[in-house]
Scaffold this active site. Structure first.
Site, PDB file in Angstrom:
ATOM      1  N   ASP A   1       0.851  -1.186   0.000  1.00  0.00           N
ATOM      2  CA  ASP A   1       0.000   0.000   0.000  1.00  0.00           C
ATOM      3  C   ASP A   1       0.891   1.243   0.000  1.00  0.00           C
ATOM      4  OD1 ASP A   1      -2.334   1.455   0.032  1.00  0.00           O
ATOM      5  OD2 ASP A   1      -2.640   1.302   2.196  1.00  0.00           O
TER       6      ASP A   1
ATOM      7  N   GLU B   1      -6.756   5.097  -8.581  1.00  0.00           N
ATOM      8  CA  GLU B   1      -8.031   5.601  -8.064  1.00  0.00           C
ATOM      9  C   GLU B   1      -8.622   6.737  -8.896  1.00  0.00           C
ATOM     10  OE1 GLU B   1      -9.946   6.752  -3.708  1.00  0.00           O
ATOM     11  OE2 GLU B   1      -8.022   5.721  -3.917  1.00  0.00           O
TER      12      GLU B   1
ATOM     13  N   LYS C   1      -9.875   1.972  -8.829  1.00  0.00           N
ATOM     14  CA  LYS C   1     -10.422   2.143  -7.483  1.00  0.00           C
ATOM     15  C   LYS C   1     -11.562   3.157  -7.512  1.00  0.00           C
ATOM     16  CE  LYS C   1      -7.802   2.212  -3.799  1.00  0.00           C
ATOM     17  NZ  LYS C   1      -6.723   2.585  -2.843  1.00  0.00           N
TER      18      LYS C   1
END
Length: 430
Positions: free
Chosen positions: A120, A199, A235
């Site tokens: 992450d 994202e 995302k």
């Protein structure tokens, strides 16, 4: 000196070994010691003519390993010892019992046997160090990385791209942002065998059509760079609109989606019914809320509200054979991570990956399909009305979803501000 090192190793190794010194002139000198174990032998090869220590090739019995290492360490040069230790490790691991092997392996190595480990981060160096299967990014991580000097070339390239695309300042900034996110994703994909998550702007979380459009734009940028869409996860925020955007992207465009900012069981059920590829329930942020809003200020892993939430979601998915997979996210400590060993995927920060790599406690799978099948859970179906009501009934989830969207949006605005300043400098020739 080279002969001296070889002789020292020869003298210090246990008696149940064979030492074979192979010189560059092909002259071999062999000394054999009688051994009670046929497989117990050590082969040491070195070239005396090299001015520096040549690589060593070894095969060592488990019975002699620790004695040999402790003896050699104080008697040979550091290069020799490092080579010896590194080369012995696979042989040590292959010859010890499973219980002993688990004690020697790090928690991270054990975890990777049960769960796909995802990094992450937007920091390429951390990805390279911990060698995850996949990697995830978000606006906050990209903002942090974009401030690092090491990645300024990516920012500069994205700005040039945005300016070249033309349009209004807003359009140029939007194109620059998308290009920057994809540029980080492309660099990450060079270092991992799996997928990267990129994202869509959190400010679009309640606009299905705009989320679909922006997602397709990101996929187009990846494809222009030669990356197929199956290596990318888009995302999206797990609002009702975001979930329906995910459904459309999966069904109509074959784009795989990672539904983020997921806090409630209702969100998880809606995502599974939309047949999105993956969900990211936020373990640590759930615990954060309970610590802030209840009298309990600490939790053991087994009673952690975030762990309990992800466990329920995982069990529901596996019991009823949903194709959507679960990736636990937003961890606060390694206890949470280990309590979810066996989950399909876990995305973990570099700091916690580092802790796990130094932790040698035993990691066992806590989540399994077999356990899930045995759970007493009813299958749930949610239409939009029921989804909104069930999600609304979960105060924690409502507050954390809104808070998460606001925080990602705030970091996106900060990144835009930075880009605007740099873009103005470029236009002014600075």
């Amino acid at each position: 000196m080279r002969l001296k090192y070889a002789q020292e190793v020869y003298e210090l190794l246990p008696r149940q070994v064979i030492l074979l010194v192979n010189s560059s002139s092909s002259t071999r000198r062999e000394s054999k010691y009688r051994s009670p174990l046929d497989e117990s032998n050590l082969l040491l090869q070195t070239d005396f003519k090299q001015p520096t220590c040549a690589p060593l090739s070894l095969q060592l019995p488990s019975a002699a390993v620790h004695t040999a290492l402790s003896s050699i360490q104080n008697s040979v040069c550091l290069t020799c010892f490092v080579n010896i230790k590194a080369l012995l490790f696979p042989f040590i691991m292959s010859s010890v019992s499973p219980d002993k092997r688990r004690k020697m392996e790090s928690a991270l190595e054990q975890l990777k046997k049960h769960t796909v480990v995802v990094a992450d981060t937007g920091d390429f160096n951390a990805i390279e160090e911990y060698k995850p299967q996949d990697a995830t990014t978000n606006p906050s991580l990209i903002l942090a990385a974009a401030k690092m000097a090491a990645y300024q070339h990516l920012v500069d390239q994205a700005i040039k791209y945005g300016i070249a695309k033309g349009g209004s300042e807003e359009e140029q900034v939007t194109n620059t942002m998308d290009k920057l996110f994809v540029s980080f994703g492309l660099e990450i994909l060079k270092k991992i065998p799996g997928r990267v998550s990129t994202e869509v702007d959190a400010r679009l979380s309640y606009d299905k059509d705009e989320m679909v459009s922006r997602a397709l734009g990101l996929i187009a940028l990846y494809e222009e760079a030669g990356i197929k869409k199956d290596r990318v996860l888009i995302k999206l925020s797990s609002t009702w609109e975001g979930i329906q955007a995910g459904r459309e992207l999966e069904e109509k465009h074959g784009v795989h989606c990672n539904m983020t900012l997921l806090f409630s069981f209702a969100q998880a059920v809606a995502c599974a019914e939309a047949k999105v590829t993956l969900i990211s329930p936020f373990v640590g942020r759930i615990m954060d809320w309970y610590k802030e809003n209840t009298d309990q200020k600490s939790y053991e892993a087994h009673e952690d509200p975030g762990v309990i939430s992800v466990t329920k979601i995982y069990n529901h998915y596996k019991k009823y054979d949903y194709t959507t997979v679960v990736m636990g996210a937003s961890f606060r400590n390694t206890g949470e991570v280990k309590a979810l060993a066996g989950c399909d995927l876990l995305t973990i920060s570099p700091g916690l990956l580092g802790e796990l790599s130094k932790d040698h406690s035993t990691v066992t799978p806590m989540l399994t399909v077999q356990k899930a099948k045995a759970c007493d859970l009813e299958k749930v179906h949610l239409d939009e009305k029921e989804f909104r009501w069930q999600h609304n009934e979960d105060r924690m989830a409502v507050e954390k979803l809104s808070d998460g969207i606001r925080k990602f949006a705030a970091d996106a605005i900060k990144l835009e501000t930075m880009i605007k300043e740099k873009m103005l400098n470029v236009k002014n020739g600075q």
